[in-house]
Scaffold this motif. Structure first.
Motif, PDB file in Angstrom:
ATOM      1  N   GLU A  44     -29.764  46.873  40.912  1.00 46.29           N
ATOM      2  CA  GLU A  44     -29.140  46.762  39.593  1.00 46.29           C
ATOM      3  C   GLU A  44     -29.638  47.848  38.640  1.00 46.29           C
ATOM      4  OE1 GLU A  44     -29.862  42.741  38.362  1.00 46.29           O
ATOM      5  OE2 GLU A  44     -28.168  41.966  39.524  1.00 46.29           O
ATOM      6  N   LEU A  45     -30.937  48.129  38.672  1.00 49.48           N
ATOM      7  CA  LEU A  45     -31.486  49.161  37.791  1.00 49.48           C
ATOM      8  C   LEU A  45     -30.989  50.552  38.180  1.00 49.48           C
ATOM      9  CD1 LEU A  45     -35.114  47.841  37.316  1.00 49.48           C
ATOM     10  CD2 LEU A  45     -33.285  47.903  35.609  1.00 49.48           C
ATOM     11  N   LYS A  46     -30.761  50.786  39.456  1.00 52.15           N
ATOM     12  CA  LYS A  46     -30.197  52.063  39.888  1.00 52.15           C
ATOM     13  C   LYS A  46     -28.767  52.225  39.393  1.00 52.15           C
ATOM     14  CE  LYS A  46     -33.116  53.122  43.816  1.00 52.15           C
ATOM     15  NZ  LYS A  46     -33.184  53.419  45.250  1.00 52.15           N
ATOM     16  N   VAL A  47     -28.016  51.116  39.342  1.00 57.67           N
ATOM     17  CA  VAL A  47     -26.664  51.171  38.791  1.00 57.67           C
ATOM     18  C   VAL A  47     -26.721  51.561  37.312  1.00 57.67           C
ATOM     19  CG1 VAL A  47     -24.638  49.779  38.171  1.00 57.67           C
ATOM     20  CG2 VAL A  47     -25.636  49.578  40.454  1.00 57.67           C
ATOM     21  N   VAL A  48     -27.630  50.946  36.569  1.00 59.24           N
ATOM     22  CA  VAL A  48     -27.787  51.270  35.144  1.00 59.24           C
ATOM     23  C   VAL A  48     -28.227  52.717  34.991  1.00 59.24           C
ATOM     24  CG1 VAL A  48     -29.117  50.766  33.052  1.00 59.24           C
ATOM     25  CG2 VAL A  48     -28.242  48.895  34.452  1.00 59.24           C
ATOM     26  N   GLU A  49     -29.169  53.167  35.818  1.00 58.35           N
ATOM     27  CA  GLU A  49     -29.634  54.554  35.755  1.00 58.35           C
ATOM     28  C   GLU A  49     -28.479  55.519  36.007  1.00 58.35           C
ATOM     29  OE1 GLU A  49     -33.169  57.266  37.701  1.00 58.35           O
ATOM     30  OE2 GLU A  49     -32.126  55.838  38.995  1.00 58.35           O
ATOM     31  N   GLY A  50     -27.646  55.222  36.985  1.00 60.67           N
ATOM     32  CA  GLY A  50     -26.486  56.067  37.272  1.00 60.67           C
ATOM     33  C   GLY A  50     -25.521  56.108  36.104  1.00 60.67           C
ATOM     34  N   TRP A  51     -25.288  54.951  35.500  1.00 57.01           N
ATOM     35  CA  TRP A  51     -24.376  54.877  34.354  1.00 57.01           C
ATOM     36  C   TRP A  51     -24.925  55.690  33.177  1.00 57.01           C
ATOM     37  CZ3 TRP A  51     -24.755  52.646  29.422  1.00 57.01           C
ATOM     38  CH2 TRP A  51     -23.555  52.523  28.738  1.00 57.01           C
ATOM     39  N   LEU A  52     -26.225  55.553  32.925  1.00 57.07           N
ATOM     40  CA  LEU A  52     -26.837  56.304  31.826  1.00 57.07           C
ATOM     41  C   LEU A  52     -26.826  57.805  32.110  1.00 57.07           C
ATOM     42  CD1 LEU A  52     -29.853  53.975  31.011  1.00 57.07           C
ATOM     43  CD2 LEU A  52     -27.845  54.379  29.575  1.00 57.07           C
ATOM     44  N   THR A  53     -27.095  58.194  33.345  1.00 53.49           N
ATOM     45  CA  THR A  53     -27.067  59.605  33.723  1.00 53.49           C
ATOM     46  C   THR A  53     -25.668  60.184  33.536  1.00 53.49           C
ATOM     47  OG1 THR A  53     -28.846  59.261  35.311  1.00 53.49           O
ATOM     48  CG2 THR A  53     -27.520  61.230  35.609  1.00 53.49           C
ATOM     49  N   MET A  54     -24.655  59.429  33.953  1.00 56.09           N
ATOM     50  CA  MET A  54     -23.280  59.872  33.797  1.00 56.09           C
ATOM     51  C   MET A  54     -22.939  60.054  32.316  1.00 56.09           C
ATOM     52  SD  MET A  54     -19.753  57.939  34.869  1.00 56.09           S
ATOM     53  CE  MET A  54     -20.011  56.691  33.616  1.00 56.09           C
TER      54      MET A  54
END
Length: 82
Positions: A44-54
């Motif tokens: 879940e945190l990797k999904v958030v990290e990806g969203w923030l990076t995008m």
């Protein structure tokens, strides 16, 4: 991932974290109790990290676009010989 988590809703994970926050007086950083829980949280945190990076990339691109527009307008502006 939990059934409530929707990758199309970028704030769903944050809402879930706030809803599952520990009560006052409890230790806020208790480790998860199982490997499955740890893996779920990492995912879940990797999904958030990806969203923030995008979003950070999109923000940087917007800033660069505006800077190029500003430079173009400055270059096309007639210069006064005051």
């Amino acid at each position: 991932m939990s059934a409530d988590f929707n990758p199309n809703d970028p704030f769903a994970l944050l809402r879930q974290f706030w809803q599952n926050a520990t009560p006052p007086g409890a230790q806020p950083f208790l480790p998860p109790m199982s490997e499955e829980e740890i893996e779920r949280r990492i995912t879940e945190l990797k999904v958030v990290e990806g969203w923030l990076t995008m979003n950070l990339g999109a923000l940087a691109m917007q800033i660069k676009t505006l800077e190029m527009q500003k430079a173009t307008l400055a270059a096309l502006k007639p210069k006064s010989d005051g």
